[in-house]
Design a protein around this motif. Structure first.
Motif, PDB file in Angstrom:
ATOM      1  N   VAL A  77       0.873  -1.174   0.000  1.00 40.57           N
ATOM      2  CA  VAL A  77       0.000   0.000   0.000  1.00 40.57           C
ATOM      3  C   VAL A  77       0.910   1.225   0.000  1.00 40.57           C
ATOM      4  O   VAL A  77       1.664   1.429   0.946  1.00 40.57           O
ATOM      5  CB  VAL A  77      -0.918   0.020   1.244  1.00 40.57           C
ATOM      6  N   LEU A  78       0.857   2.011  -1.081  1.00 38.23           N
ATOM      7  CA  LEU A  78       1.776   3.141  -1.236  1.00 38.23           C
ATOM      8  C   LEU A  78       1.051   4.475  -1.128  1.00 38.23           C
ATOM      9  O   LEU A  78      -0.038   4.643  -1.675  1.00 38.23           O
ATOM     10  CB  LEU A  78       2.490   3.040  -2.589  1.00 38.23           C
ATOM     11  N   GLY A  79       1.655   5.405  -0.387  1.00 36.23           N
ATOM     12  CA  GLY A  79       1.095   6.747  -0.266  1.00 36.23           C
ATOM     13  C   GLY A  79      -0.223   6.799   0.471  1.00 36.23           C
ATOM     14  O   GLY A  79      -1.080   7.629   0.184  1.00 36.23           O
ATOM     15  N   ALA A  80      -0.379   5.935   1.470  1.00 42.67           N
ATOM     16  CA  ALA A  80      -1.642   5.840   2.201  1.00 42.67           C
ATOM     17  C   ALA A  80      -1.782   6.976   3.210  1.00 42.67           C
ATOM     18  O   ALA A  80      -0.809   7.622   3.591  1.00 42.67           O
ATOM     19  CB  ALA A  80      -1.720   4.495   2.919  1.00 42.67           C
ATOM     20  N   ALA A 116       9.176   4.811  -2.929  1.00 46.82           N
ATOM     21  CA  ALA A 116       8.802   3.832  -3.955  1.00 46.82           C
ATOM     22  C   ALA A 116       7.415   4.151  -4.519  1.00 46.82           C
ATOM     23  O   ALA A 116       6.523   4.584  -3.788  1.00 46.82           O
ATOM     24  CB  ALA A 116       8.834   2.421  -3.386  1.00 46.82           C
ATOM     25  N   THR A 117       7.256   3.895  -5.813  1.00 45.66           N
ATOM     26  CA  THR A 117       5.980   4.202  -6.467  1.00 45.66           C
ATOM     27  C   THR A 117       5.261   2.970  -7.010  1.00 45.66           C
ATOM     28  O   THR A 117       4.126   3.082  -7.466  1.00 45.66           O
ATOM     29  CB  THR A 117       6.198   5.210  -7.619  1.00 45.66           C
ATOM     30  N   THR A 118       5.914   1.797  -6.971  1.00 44.49           N
ATOM     31  CA  THR A 118       5.266   0.577  -7.455  1.00 44.49           C
ATOM     32  C   THR A 118       5.618  -0.595  -6.538  1.00 44.49           C
ATOM     33  O   THR A 118       6.683  -0.591  -5.893  1.00 44.49           O
ATOM     34  CB  THR A 118       5.730   0.205  -8.877  1.00 44.49           C
ATOM     35  N   PRO A 119       4.755  -1.615  -6.503  1.00 42.77           N
ATOM     36  CA  PRO A 119       5.097  -2.821  -5.744  1.00 42.77           C
ATOM     37  C   PRO A 119       6.407  -3.462  -6.231  1.00 42.77           C
ATOM     38  O   PRO A 119       7.186  -3.959  -5.412  1.00 42.77           O
ATOM     39  CB  PRO A 119       3.900  -3.740  -5.967  1.00 42.77           C
ATOM     40  N   ASP A 120       6.656  -3.432  -7.554  1.00 39.07           N
ATOM     41  CA  ASP A 120       7.904  -4.009  -8.071  1.00 39.07           C
ATOM     42  C   ASP A 120       9.122  -3.295  -7.489  1.00 39.07           C
ATOM     43  O   ASP A 120      10.128  -3.923  -7.160  1.00 39.07           O
ATOM     44  CB  ASP A 120       7.945  -3.939  -9.600  1.00 39.07           C
ATOM     45  N   ASP A 157       7.015   6.785   8.486  1.00 37.45           N
ATOM     46  CA  ASP A 157       6.395   6.864   7.159  1.00 37.45           C
ATOM     47  C   ASP A 157       6.435   5.540   6.408  1.00 37.45           C
ATOM     48  O   ASP A 157       5.880   5.431   5.326  1.00 37.45           O
ATOM     49  CB  ASP A 157       6.970   7.994   6.309  1.00 37.45           C
ATOM     50  N   VAL A 158       7.053   4.510   6.995  1.00 31.85           N
ATOM     51  CA  VAL A 158       7.035   3.166   6.418  1.00 31.85           C
ATOM     52  C   VAL A 158       6.649   2.183   7.517  1.00 31.85           C
ATOM     53  O   VAL A 158       7.258   2.166   8.596  1.00 31.85           O
ATOM     54  CB  VAL A 158       8.404   2.766   5.824  1.00 31.85           C
ATOM     55  N   VAL A 159       5.618   1.372   7.243  1.00 33.27           N
ATOM     56  CA  VAL A 159       5.185   0.337   8.181  1.00 33.27           C
ATOM     57  C   VAL A 159       5.304  -1.013   7.492  1.00 33.27           C
ATOM     58  O   VAL A 159       4.720  -1.224   6.432  1.00 33.27           O
ATOM     59  CB  VAL A 159       3.728   0.547   8.655  1.00 33.27           C
ATOM     60  N   LEU A 160       6.080  -1.897   8.096  1.00 36.82           N
ATOM     61  CA  LEU A 160       6.155  -3.282   7.631  1.00 36.82           C
ATOM     62  C   LEU A 160       5.251  -4.112   8.510  1.00 36.82           C
ATOM     63  O   LEU A 160       5.232  -3.926   9.726  1.00 36.82           O
ATOM     64  CB  LEU A 160       7.571  -3.846   7.786  1.00 36.82           C
ATOM     65  N   GLY A 161       4.538  -5.041   7.896  1.00 36.37           N
ATOM     66  CA  GLY A 161       3.765  -6.021   8.654  1.00 36.37           C
ATOM     67  C   GLY A 161       4.359  -7.388   8.388  1.00 36.37           C
ATOM     68  O   GLY A 161       4.644  -7.731   7.234  1.00 36.37           O
ATOM     69  N   LEU A 162       4.579  -8.155   9.437  1.00 33.35           N
ATOM     70  CA  LEU A 162       5.117  -9.503   9.280  1.00 33.35           C
ATOM     71  C   LEU A 162       4.236 -10.492  10.022  1.00 33.35           C
ATOM     72  O   LEU A 162       3.894 -10.274  11.184  1.00 33.35           O
ATOM     73  CB  LEU A 162       6.547  -9.587   9.830  1.00 33.35           C
ATOM     74  N   ALA A 163       3.892 -11.564   9.341  1.00 38.39           N
ATOM     75  CA  ALA A 163       3.165 -12.677   9.961  1.00 38.39           C
ATOM     76  C   ALA A 163       3.959 -13.941   9.689  1.00 38.39           C
ATOM     77  O   ALA A 163       4.349 -14.193   8.544  1.00 38.39           O
ATOM     78  CB  ALA A 163       1.769 -12.804   9.357  1.00 38.39           C
ATOM     79  N   VAL A 164       4.228 -14.694  10.737  1.00 37.66           N
ATOM     80  CA  VAL A 164       4.975 -15.937  10.597  1.00 37.66           C
ATOM     81  C   VAL A 164       4.145 -17.049  11.225  1.00 37.66           C
ATOM     82  O   VAL A 164       3.713 -16.937  12.374  1.00 37.66           O
ATOM     83  CB  VAL A 164       6.365 -15.821  11.277  1.00 37.66           C
TER      84      VAL A 164
END
Length: 148
Positions: A12-15, A134-138, A98-105
């Motif tokens: 999710v970018l620019g949320a 970043a502007t794209t998932p890639d 300004d960046v949130v990572l979510g991790l599920a293991v």
């Protein structure tokens, strides 16, 4: 093991998030959309911060959201959320985020390996800023070195 794949659904970018809880729910919602978790995992991530404070803000501008493995984790998953406007989590040194990572293991044994892989990635101080821009998932996947 390293990091799990990162699908387009999990980026999710620019949320926009008015609060840290909203930011975590964006990261959790991305995990749900990618098929990695249920909504209960999202609420567990929020509860971890409510209980333990903003320990998930691991470096300037970066929050690393996670909760314990359990029934709400369907498979290993990773999400990345960038925020248009940074949000305060209450961390004395690393706010705003300004960046949130979510991790599920899914498995307890791989939990620490995944956390270690994230820590290694962010040893490079430029990674958070590159992700925020970043502007794209890639592009996100390229920066993080993970597959789709």
């Amino acid at each position: 093991m390293g990091l799990p794949p990162l699908s387009d659904d999990a980026v999710v970018l620019g949320a926009s998030a008015p609060s840290w809880r909203d930011a975590l729910r964006l990261a959790g919602g991305a995990l749900v959309r990618s098929g990695a978790t249920t909504d209960a995992y999202t609420e567990a991530m929020v509860a971890m911060v409510e209980e333990h404070g903003p320990y998930i803000v691991i470096s300037p501008g970066l929050a690393f959201a996670h909760a314990r493995p359990g029934d709400s984790v369907l498979r290993d998953g990773l999400s990345v959320v960038t925020l248009a406007q940074p949000v305060a989590f209450g961390h004395p040194h690393n706010d705003p985020v300004d960046v949130v990572l979510g991790l599920a293991v899914a498995g307890v044994g791989t939990h620490l390996e995944s956390i270690g892989a994230i820590a290694n990635l962010f040893n490079d101080a430029t990674v958070t800023a590159r992700l925020a821009a970043a502007t794209t998932p890639d592009e996100v996947r390229e920066i993080m070195g993970v597959p789709a």
